[in-house]
Design an enzyme around this catalytic site. Structure first.
Site, mmCIF file in Angstrom:
data_model
loop_
_atom_site.group_PDB
_atom_site.id
_atom_site.type_symbol
_atom_site.label_atom_id
_atom_site.label_comp_id
_atom_site.label_asym_id
_atom_site.label_seq_id
_atom_site.Cartn_x
_atom_site.Cartn_y
_atom_site.Cartn_z
ATOM 1 N N LYS A 22 0.852 -1.200 0.000
ATOM 2 C CA LYS A 22 0.000 0.000 0.000
ATOM 3 C C LYS A 22 0.889 1.251 0.000
ATOM 4 C CE LYS A 22 -1.702 1.483 4.085
ATOM 5 N NZ LYS A 22 -1.446 2.905 4.403
ATOM 6 N N ASN A 23 1.926 1.251 0.836
ATOM 7 C CA ASN A 23 2.711 2.471 1.018
ATOM 8 C C ASN A 23 3.753 2.706 -0.071
ATOM 9 O OD1 ASN A 23 1.109 2.901 3.210
ATOM 10 N ND2 ASN A 23 2.650 2.317 4.728
ATOM 11 N N CYS A 117 -5.340 11.883 12.494
ATOM 12 C CA CYS A 117 -5.801 10.496 12.525
ATOM 13 C C CYS A 117 -5.800 10.092 14.003
ATOM 14 C CB CYS A 117 -4.905 9.598 11.701
ATOM 15 S SG CYS A 117 -3.325 9.321 12.480
ATOM 16 N N ARG A 122 -0.517 14.471 12.662
ATOM 17 C CA ARG A 122 0.077 14.097 11.370
ATOM 18 C C ARG A 122 0.386 15.360 10.541
ATOM 19 N NH1 ARG A 122 -1.123 8.752 10.206
ATOM 20 N NH2 ARG A 122 0.580 8.841 8.712
ATOM 21 N N ASP A 307 4.597 0.542 12.269
ATOM 22 C CA ASP A 307 3.377 -0.077 11.733
ATOM 23 C C ASP A 307 3.200 -1.527 12.166
ATOM 24 O OD1 ASP A 307 3.373 1.658 8.526
ATOM 25 O OD2 ASP A 307 2.861 2.282 10.562
ATOM 26 N N ARG A 399 -8.634 -0.315 4.930
ATOM 27 C CA ARG A 399 -7.793 0.680 4.261
ATOM 28 C C ARG A 399 -6.502 0.059 3.757
ATOM 29 N NH1 ARG A 399 -7.143 6.401 7.099
ATOM 30 N NH2 ARG A 399 -5.717 6.425 5.332
HETATM 31 C C1 EPZ Z 1 4.285 6.721 6.404
HETATM 32 O O1 EPZ Z 1 3.549 7.804 6.918
HETATM 33 C C2 EPZ Z 1 3.318 5.554 6.351
HETATM 34 N N1 EPZ Z 1 2.185 5.894 5.491
HETATM 35 C C3 EPZ Z 1 2.818 5.228 7.756
HETATM 36 O O2 EPZ Z 1 2.047 4.036 7.635
HETATM 37 C C4 EPZ Z 1 4.011 4.938 8.666
HETATM 38 O O3 EPZ Z 1 3.537 4.736 9.975
HETATM 39 C C5 EPZ Z 1 4.985 6.123 8.639
HETATM 40 O O4 EPZ Z 1 5.387 6.394 7.274
HETATM 41 C C6 EPZ Z 1 6.239 5.844 9.447
HETATM 42 O O5 EPZ Z 1 6.870 4.707 8.959
HETATM 43 C C7 EPZ Z 1 2.357 5.858 4.150
HETATM 44 O O6 EPZ Z 1 3.414 5.562 3.649
HETATM 45 C C8 EPZ Z 1 1.150 6.188 3.321
HETATM 46 P P1 EPZ Z 1 6.436 10.088 8.387
HETATM 47 P P2 EPZ Z 1 4.177 9.305 6.869
HETATM 48 O O7 EPZ Z 1 6.411 11.323 7.564
HETATM 49 O O8 EPZ Z 1 4.979 9.475 5.655
HETATM 50 C C9 EPZ Z 1 6.295 13.514 11.696
HETATM 51 C C10 EPZ Z 1 0.185 2.652 7.817
HETATM 52 O O9 EPZ Z 1 -0.248 2.056 8.816
HETATM 53 N N2 EPZ Z 1 6.117 14.451 10.579
HETATM 54 O O10 EPZ Z 1 7.590 9.149 8.250
HETATM 55 O O11 EPZ Z 1 3.059 10.235 7.115
HETATM 56 C C11 EPZ Z 1 5.107 12.581 11.853
HETATM 57 O O12 EPZ Z 1 4.089 13.190 12.623
HETATM 58 C C12 EPZ Z 1 0.648 4.093 7.944
HETATM 59 O O13 EPZ Z 1 0.318 2.132 6.675
HETATM 60 C C13 EPZ Z 1 6.058 15.815 10.859
HETATM 61 O O14 EPZ Z 1 6.122 16.242 12.015
HETATM 62 O O15 EPZ Z 1 5.111 9.257 8.149
HETATM 63 C C14 EPZ Z 1 5.716 11.395 12.548
HETATM 64 O O16 EPZ Z 1 5.816 11.650 13.936
HETATM 65 C C15 EPZ Z 1 0.345 4.672 9.309
HETATM 66 N N3 EPZ Z 1 5.913 16.685 9.829
HETATM 67 C C16 EPZ Z 1 7.119 11.330 11.953
HETATM 68 O O17 EPZ Z 1 7.376 12.625 11.391
HETATM 69 C C17 EPZ Z 1 5.844 16.255 8.515
HETATM 70 O O18 EPZ Z 1 5.742 17.095 7.597
HETATM 71 C C18 EPZ Z 1 7.270 10.292 10.870
HETATM 72 O O19 EPZ Z 1 6.258 10.513 9.919
HETATM 73 C C19 EPZ Z 1 5.906 14.866 8.260
HETATM 74 C C20 EPZ Z 1 6.053 13.988 9.314
#
Ligand code: EPZ
Length: 419
Positions: A22-23, A117, A122, A307, A399
């Site tokens: 998915k990701n 979420c 997020r 995850d 999802r």
């Molecule tokens: C991806 O989300 C995945 N989703 C998530 O999977 C996964 O949990 C996450 O990466 C971490 O591995 C998809 O790929 C669609 P991040 P993403 O940016 O890209 C903070 C699932 O279950 N952050 O790596 O949104 C954020 O809040 C989902 O399949 C900011 O503060 O995650 C988090 O604490 C859930 N500002 C950390 O960074 C930003 O602009 C890591 O988030 C972006 C992120």
């Protein structure tokens, strides 16, 4: 709310094949906005997040058609709009991936802010900061990001955090910016590497994907592929091998990438699992002893994946002794802990850490998933709990998991659904 009724305990036995990731498919579908000829994606999972991305691409003008169970034909030649509306973006945070490609295609875009979420706000501040450094001008107005890109500029960007989405979004956007863009402190997840592979095969020079420094030499125009296969979903695969181990059964997941599962396999072995792996399968064998307690800290890849944290919390609820899980990514991703307590789990959460004291057994009860992986975790708990566990919130599960009920039933689970 849709629910599953699960009768436990049961020892899972059998073989399932992994779905497409998915990701990985979500960013690649977004990158196809940069294309102008049709491309057939194979190994695309039929999950709600993919359906949402299809809806968004159609709103932009893309022709989309399923050509087989998991083959998706996308024709971006008719894309003629650059607004991603709230009602879509609010359903799925990954919609933000379309912002950069729309900017590069039209020189402007209007994308709604995503909602939060179950486990936090997020934010997308890292995405927006990076796009600004690449030359975008962003204005926020009534929940929308109104963006323009007058002079795309290659840049050196150091990410605040190894953010998966930010790494992928900026790498994709830089693909059409001539000159060399360097991303530092990048995420190294397999889904980053997969998106880079798609772009490289489309003619972009990208070095370092999978490391913490990625260099992108953008091109004026992509060489449009006609087809591309999506990598297997490591979190789906990890969910099934964890289910096999915690139920004391024997489960093989085929069509997966064991190398992407190393952090998960390492922790399962530490908990006492005997795991065999080939180049495209992982087999977990019946365990002789109780599950051993663990100490886990979720980290960006190649650390233990956030995850898989909920699924491991279910498993550790019936381990021997005290386990500790610290969330290094989402400090409050623990909604499932309070549902597990309804099944008799002994868990104390002091964010960003959960303390799990293993109990002899869980007892079936009614619980509700609050998010995608939390819902999966509660179903896994129902497999080991004695009696009937009703898991509400299956909408969350749909999802990201294709045919979850059917796959578990093929492994011997007694699971009925409300619909
Ligand atoms: C991806 O989300 C995945 N989703 C998530 O999977 C996964 O949990 C996450 O990466 C971490 O591995 C998809 O790929 C669609 P991040 P993403 O940016 O890209 C903070 C699932 O279950 N952050 O790596 O949104 C954020 O809040 C989902 O399949 C900011 O503060 O995650 C988090 O604490 C859930 N500002 C950390 O960074 C930003 O602009 C890591 O988030 C972006 C992120």
């Amino acid at each position: 709310m849709k629910y599953f009724k699960i009768e436990g305990p049961v020892k899972l036995k059998g073989e399932v094949s992994a779905q497409g990731a998915k990701n990985a498919v979500l960013p690649i579908m977004s990158a196809i906005i940069l294309y102008d000829t049709p491309v057939l994606l194979s190994n695309v999972p039929q999950v709600v997040d993919v359906f949402t991305m299809i809806e968004l691409l159609k709103i932009l003008g893309t022709k989309v058609e399923w050509k087989g169970k998991n083959d998706l034909l996308l024709d971006p030649s008719t894309i003629n709009r650059y607004t991603a509306p709230y009602e879509i973006v609010n359903q799925m945070r990954a919609s933000i991936y379309v912002l950069g490609p729309l900017l590069m295609k039209f020189g402007k875009a209007a994308v709604s802010f995503p909602g939060g979420c179950a486990f936090g706000p997020r934010p997308i501040d890292y995405h927006l900061h990076g796009l600004t450094l690449l030359g975008a001008n962003l204005e926020i107005d009534r929940g929308y990001i109104n963006a323009s890109m007058k002079s795309p500029t290659p840049a050196e960007i150091t990410l605040n955090f190894k953010s998966v989405g930010t790494t992928i979004h900026l790498m994709t956007t830089a693909s059409l910016i001539e000159g060399e863009t360097t991303l530092i402190n990048c995420a190294q997840e397999p889904e980053v590497v997969a998106t880079a592979d798609f772009l490289i095969k489309s003619g972009v020079k990208i070095e370092g994907a999978g490391t913490n420094v990625i260099k992108v030499k953008g091109v004026r125009k992509l060489n449009n592929l006609t087809e591309y296969k999506i990598i297997p979903d490591r979190i789906e695969a990890g969910t099934y091998i964890t289910a096999g181990f915690m139920t004391g059964g024997e489960v093989m997941v085929t069509g997966c990438s064991p190398i992407h599962l190393e952090p998960v396999i390492a922790k399962l072995k530490e908990a006492g699992a005997s795991v065999e792996r080939g180049n495209d399968y992982v087999l977990v064998k019946p365990r002789e002893n109780k599950i051993k307690s663990l100490q886990i800290e979720t980290q960006p890849f190649p650390g233990f994946p956030t995850d898989m944290q909920p699924q491991f919390m279910s498993m550790l609820s019936v381990a021997e002794g005290l386990s500790i899980i610290k969330e290094g990514i989402y400090p409050n991703r623990f909604a499932h802990a309070f549902e597990l307590q309804r099944l008799g789990a002994k868990i104390k959460v002091i964010e960003p850490t959960a303390f799990i004291e293993g109990v002899e057994k869980l007892t079936g009860a009614e619980v509700a998933g609050q998010d995608l992986r939390g819902s999966a975790a509660l179903i896994l708990a129902g497999l080991v709990a004695e009696g009937i566990t009703t898991v509400f919130g299956i909408e969350h599960l749909e999802r990201g998991y294709e045919n979850f009920q059917e796959k578990l039933q093929s492994l011997g689970a007694k699971i009925q659904s409300s619909s």
